[in-house]
Design a protein around this motif. Structure first.
Motif, PDB file in Angstrom:
ATOM      1  N   ASP A 127       0.800  -1.225   0.000  1.00 18.95           N
ATOM      2  CA  ASP A 127       0.000   0.000   0.000  1.00 18.95           C
ATOM      3  C   ASP A 127       0.836   1.280   0.000  1.00 18.95           C
ATOM      4  O   ASP A 127       0.323   2.342  -0.348  1.00 18.95           O
ATOM      5  CB  ASP A 127      -0.925   0.019   1.217  1.00 18.95           C
ATOM      6  N   ASN A 128       2.083   1.201   0.423  1.00 21.40           N
ATOM      7  CA  ASN A 128       2.977   2.366   0.487  1.00 21.40           C
ATOM      8  C   ASN A 128       2.390   3.474   1.357  1.00 21.40           C
ATOM      9  O   ASN A 128       2.488   4.669   1.043  1.00 21.40           O
ATOM     10  CB  ASN A 128       3.265   2.913  -0.914  1.00 21.40           C
ATOM     11  N   ASP A 129       1.787   3.078   2.478  1.00 16.43           N
ATOM     12  CA  ASP A 129       1.047   4.035   3.302  1.00 16.43           C
ATOM     13  C   ASP A 129       1.660   4.280   4.673  1.00 16.43           C
ATOM     14  O   ASP A 129       0.966   4.730   5.592  1.00 16.43           O
ATOM     15  CB  ASP A 129      -0.400   3.556   3.475  1.00 16.43           C
ATOM     16  N   ILE A 130       2.962   4.004   4.824  1.00 14.40           N
ATOM     17  CA  ILE A 130       3.624   4.190   6.114  1.00 14.40           C
ATOM     18  C   ILE A 130       4.364   5.530   6.131  1.00 14.40           C
ATOM     19  O   ILE A 130       5.290   5.739   5.327  1.00 14.40           O
ATOM     20  CB  ILE A 130       4.624   3.056   6.399  1.00 14.40           C
ATOM     21  N   PRO A 131       3.990   6.452   7.006  1.00 12.69           N
ATOM     22  CA  PRO A 131       4.743   7.710   7.125  1.00 12.69           C
ATOM     23  C   PRO A 131       6.177   7.422   7.573  1.00 12.69           C
ATOM     24  O   PRO A 131       6.434   6.459   8.292  1.00 12.69           O
ATOM     25  CB  PRO A 131       3.977   8.481   8.204  1.00 12.69           C
ATOM     26  N   GLY A 132       7.104   8.258   7.132  1.00  9.58           N
ATOM     27  CA  GLY A 132       8.495   8.080   7.534  1.00  9.58           C
ATOM     28  C   GLY A 132       9.342   7.346   6.527  1.00  9.58           C
ATOM     29  O   GLY A 132      10.527   7.116   6.763  1.00  9.58           O
ATOM     30  N   THR A 133       8.752   6.980   5.406  1.00 10.30           N
ATOM     31  CA  THR A 133       9.530   6.333   4.341  1.00 10.30           C
ATOM     32  C   THR A 133       8.910   6.686   2.999  1.00 10.30           C
ATOM     33  O   THR A 133       7.676   6.779   2.877  1.00 10.30           O
ATOM     34  CB  THR A 133       9.568   4.804   4.524  1.00 10.30           C
ATOM     35  N   ASP A 134       9.746   6.899   1.998  1.00  7.67           N
ATOM     36  CA  ASP A 134       9.232   7.212   0.660  1.00  7.67           C
ATOM     37  C   ASP A 134       8.577   5.990   0.031  1.00  7.67           C
ATOM     38  O   ASP A 134       7.602   6.122  -0.717  1.00  7.67           O
ATOM     39  CB  ASP A 134      10.372   7.704  -0.243  1.00  7.67           C
ATOM     40  N   PHE A 135       9.142   4.816   0.312  1.00  2.00           N
ATOM     41  CA  PHE A 135       8.632   3.584  -0.278  1.00  2.00           C
ATOM     42  C   PHE A 135       8.612   2.471   0.753  1.00  2.00           C
ATOM     43  O   PHE A 135       9.468   2.415   1.643  1.00  2.00           O
ATOM     44  CB  PHE A 135       9.495   3.150  -1.469  1.00  2.00           C
ATOM     45  N   GLY A 174      -3.882   5.943  -1.934  1.00  2.00           N
ATOM     46  CA  GLY A 174      -4.071   5.925  -3.377  1.00  2.00           C
ATOM     47  C   GLY A 174      -2.800   5.790  -4.197  1.00  2.00           C
ATOM     48  O   GLY A 174      -2.811   6.016  -5.415  1.00  2.00           O
ATOM     49  N   ASP A 175      -1.686   5.414  -3.554  1.00  2.00           N
ATOM     50  CA  ASP A 175      -0.410   5.380  -4.273  1.00  2.00           C
ATOM     51  C   ASP A 175      -0.409   4.421  -5.460  1.00  2.00           C
ATOM     52  O   ASP A 175       0.090   4.757  -6.542  1.00  2.00           O
ATOM     53  CB  ASP A 175       0.719   5.011  -3.308  1.00  2.00           C
ATOM     54  N   LEU A 190      -8.930   7.900  -9.570  1.00  2.00           N
ATOM     55  CA  LEU A 190      -9.737   8.224  -8.400  1.00  2.00           C
ATOM     56  C   LEU A 190      -9.065   7.662  -7.162  1.00  2.00           C
ATOM     57  O   LEU A 190      -8.884   6.450  -7.031  1.00  2.00           O
ATOM     58  CB  LEU A 190     -11.150   7.635  -8.552  1.00  2.00           C
ATOM     59  N   ILE A 191      -8.683   8.573  -6.250  1.00  2.00           N
ATOM     60  CA  ILE A 191      -7.963   8.173  -5.044  1.00  2.00           C
ATOM     61  C   ILE A 191      -8.649   8.784  -3.823  1.00  2.00           C
ATOM     62  O   ILE A 191      -9.278   9.842  -3.922  1.00  2.00           O
ATOM     63  CB  ILE A 191      -6.486   8.614  -5.095  1.00  2.00           C
ATOM     64  N   PRO A 192      -8.536   8.134  -2.667  1.00  2.00           N
ATOM     65  CA  PRO A 192      -9.235   8.626  -1.470  1.00  2.00           C
ATOM     66  C   PRO A 192      -8.697   9.950  -0.933  1.00  2.00           C
ATOM     67  O   PRO A 192      -9.417  10.660  -0.227  1.00  2.00           O
ATOM     68  CB  PRO A 192      -9.036   7.499  -0.458  1.00  2.00           C
ATOM     69  N   GLU A 193      -7.458  10.287  -1.268  1.00  2.00           N
ATOM     70  CA  GLU A 193      -6.868  11.522  -0.743  1.00  2.00           C
ATOM     71  C   GLU A 193      -7.381  12.779  -1.444  1.00  2.00           C
ATOM     72  O   GLU A 193      -7.208  13.891  -0.945  1.00  2.00           O
ATOM     73  CB  GLU A 193      -5.345  11.481  -0.872  1.00  2.00           C
ATOM     74  N   GLU A 194      -7.989  12.608  -2.616  1.00  4.73           N
ATOM     75  CA  GLU A 194      -8.458  13.768  -3.375  1.00  4.73           C
ATOM     76  C   GLU A 194      -9.942  13.595  -3.712  1.00  4.73           C
ATOM     77  O   GLU A 194     -10.347  12.575  -4.269  1.00  4.73           O
ATOM     78  CB  GLU A 194      -7.656  13.911  -4.681  1.00  4.73           C
ATOM     79  N   THR A 303      -0.177  11.113   9.308  1.00  6.79           N
ATOM     80  CA  THR A 303      -1.048  10.596   8.255  1.00  6.79           C
ATOM     81  C   THR A 303      -0.277  10.512   6.947  1.00  6.79           C
ATOM     82  O   THR A 303       0.440  11.437   6.585  1.00  6.79           O
ATOM     83  CB  THR A 303      -2.283  11.502   8.064  1.00  6.79           C
ATOM     84  N   HIS A 304      -0.433   9.390   6.259  1.00  3.79           N
ATOM     85  CA  HIS A 304       0.223   9.231   4.962  1.00  3.79           C
ATOM     86  C   HIS A 304      -0.258  10.306   3.991  1.00  3.79           C
ATOM     87  O   HIS A 304      -1.456  10.597   3.915  1.00  3.79           O
ATOM     88  CB  HIS A 304      -0.092   7.844   4.397  1.00  3.79           C
ATOM     89  N   GLN A 305       0.680  10.903   3.264  1.00  2.65           N
ATOM     90  CA  GLN A 305       0.353  11.961   2.313  1.00  2.65           C
ATOM     91  C   GLN A 305       0.638  11.500   0.889  1.00  2.65           C
ATOM     92  O   GLN A 305       1.651  10.874   0.611  1.00  2.65           O
ATOM     93  CB  GLN A 305       1.174  13.225   2.611  1.00  2.65           C
ATOM     94  N   ILE A 306      -0.271  11.816  -0.004  1.00  4.79           N
ATOM     95  CA  ILE A 306      -0.070  11.521  -1.421  1.00  4.79           C
ATOM     96  C   ILE A 306       0.784  12.626  -2.042  1.00  4.79           C
ATOM     97  O   ILE A 306       0.859  13.744  -1.510  1.00  4.79           O
ATOM     98  CB  ILE A 306      -1.435  11.421  -2.145  1.00  4.79           C
ATOM     99  N   ASP A 307       1.439  12.330  -3.146  1.00  5.36           N
ATOM    100  CA  ASP A 307       2.199  13.338  -3.880  1.00  5.36           C
ATOM    101  C   ASP A 307       1.221  14.146  -4.729  1.00  5.36           C
ATOM    102  O   ASP A 307       0.816  13.725  -5.813  1.00  5.36           O
ATOM    103  CB  ASP A 307       3.257  12.659  -4.764  1.00  5.36           C
ATOM    104  N   LYS A 308       0.815  15.306  -4.228  1.00  8.92           N
ATOM    105  CA  LYS A 308      -0.210  16.093  -4.913  1.00  8.92           C
ATOM    106  C   LYS A 308       0.255  16.623  -6.261  1.00  8.92           C
ATOM    107  O   LYS A 308      -0.534  16.770  -7.195  1.00  8.92           O
ATOM    108  CB  LYS A 308      -0.661  17.251  -4.011  1.00  8.92           C
ATOM    109  N   LYS A 309       1.538  16.911  -6.368  1.00 12.56           N
ATOM    110  CA  LYS A 309       2.054  17.386  -7.656  1.00 12.56           C
ATOM    111  C   LYS A 309       1.948  16.299  -8.717  1.00 12.56           C
ATOM    112  O   LYS A 309       1.664  16.576  -9.884  1.00 12.56           O
ATOM    113  CB  LYS A 309       3.504  17.855  -7.504  1.00 12.56           C
ATOM    114  N   MET A 310       2.159  15.052  -8.296  1.00 13.13           N
ATOM    115  CA  MET A 310       2.029  13.949  -9.236  1.00 13.13           C
ATOM    116  C   MET A 310       0.563  13.785  -9.663  1.00 13.13           C
ATOM    117  O   MET A 310       0.265  13.511 -10.824  1.00 13.13           O
ATOM    118  CB  MET A 310       2.538  12.650  -8.617  1.00 13.13           C
ATOM    119  N   TYR A 311      -0.334  13.969  -8.710  1.00 11.01           N
ATOM    120  CA  TYR A 311      -1.761  13.878  -9.019  1.00 11.01           C
ATOM    121  C   TYR A 311      -2.166  14.989 -10.001  1.00 11.01           C
ATOM    122  O   TYR A 311      -2.897  14.738 -10.974  1.00 11.01           O
ATOM    123  CB  TYR A 311      -2.573  13.978  -7.742  1.00 11.01           C
TER     124      TYR A 311
END
Length: 319
Positions: A127-135, A174-175, A190-194, A303-311
């Protein structure tokens, strides 16, 4: 520290075996005995623990899943279950534990540390949803599995001139959807963060149809809702022939990519280093290609953050 343990917990992810291998061999390199805990926290409570040797982790770096197996444990969520687990660790003389898994697994490691038992978390989840790491370990492999599937679905979408809604995993993150949608040129992601409006998706589809576009791909993260329901709504709104594909558990399996094997090896080795340094309640991660560690409680509070610029880029490129 003379003896450490390693377990995998929660959902499996490609690269977990590579992380186990790194923990075992890094520890043995430092003359430390390593014990594998089978079936996650459930096995820890039951004492399903065996000593691992160099050969125990031979020929597993390329295998998906986890040789230690995994399970979810409601009993471990209780103080009594946590005490039973620590009693088992003490019984085997284990002085520190490496926990490979997602946020639920990390919360278990946090609890062990609170009870005075040193534990280190290694992020293993597609899921790539752990804060504190890029991947996280397994994300890259799952991503490539999804991309491969979408490439194949696009062939059919083109041949039949259809719209395809593809539902991917990721829990509340939504990664997977974002990265695969951008890589495969999806018309909408369509992702839950946006927040999104179905009308915007419909408008995008109709604009493409009006300029002669024969097929479209919509990628939906499972955290948004049912891909089947979204597909039904889109067909009713556009009158375009629409099909839905839910990729499911195929995303969790398979041979890990080179990236995941290397990442898992680096993170597993770092976890052993932290135990040798006398540290506890930490998680390891990668940021800007550098291996780092953070307080596990602090990481879990974020909270895990999505890359908004990528979105935003994905929307700009799918006009």
């Amino acid at each position: 520290m003379k003896k450490i343990g390693v377990l995998t917990s929660g959902g499996d992810s490609p690269g977990m075996n590579a992380a186990i291998r790194a923990v075992v061999r890094k520890a043995i390199y430092h003359d430390i005995e390593v014990y594998g805990v089978y079936h996650g926290y459930t096995g820890l409570i039951k004492g399903d623990i065996k000593k691992l040797e160099i050969g125990s982790v031979g020929d597993i770096i390329h295998r998906g899943g986890t040789m230690l197996y995994t399970a979810r444990s409601d009993e471990f969520r209780t103080a009594e279950g946590q005490k039973k687990a620590i009693d088992q660790l003490n019984k085997f003389g284990i002085e520190g534990l490496v926990v490979i898994g997602g946020d639920g697994s990390f919360r278990g490691a946090e609890k062990l540390t609170e009870h005075g038992f040193p534990a280190i978390g290694v992020p293993g989840t597609i899921d790539n949803d752990i804060p504190g790491t890029d991947f996280t370990i397994g994300f890259d492999t799952a991503l490539n599995t999804v991309i491969n599937a979408i490439d194949k679905i696009r062939d059919t979408a083109t041949s039949h001139e259809r719209t395809y809604v593809i539902e991917v995993m990721g829990r509340n993150a939504g990664d997977i959807a974002l990265w695969s949608g951008l890589a495969d040129g999806a018309e909408s992601i369509l992702i839950p963060e946006e927040k999104f409006q179905l009308e915007d998706v419909v408008s995008r589809l109709m604009r493409g149809h009006e300029r002669g576009k024969k097929h479209s791909i919509i990628v939906v993260a499972e955290g948004v809702g049912s891909g089947a329901e979204i597909g039904k709504q889109l067909q009713e709104a556009t009158n375009l022939e629409t099909r839905v594909s839910v990729l499911g558990y195929i995303q969790r399996g398979g041979t890990p990519t080179a990236f995941d094997r290397v990442l898992a090896s680096r993170l597993g080795a770092k976890a052993v280093d932290l135990l040798l340094e006398g540290k506890a309640g930490r998680m390891v991660g990668i940021e800007q290609n550098q291996i780092v560690d953070h307080d596990i409680s602090e990481a879990l509070s974020k909270t895990h953050q999505i890359d908004k610029k990528m979105y935003e880029l994905s929307q700009q490129l799918s006009i």
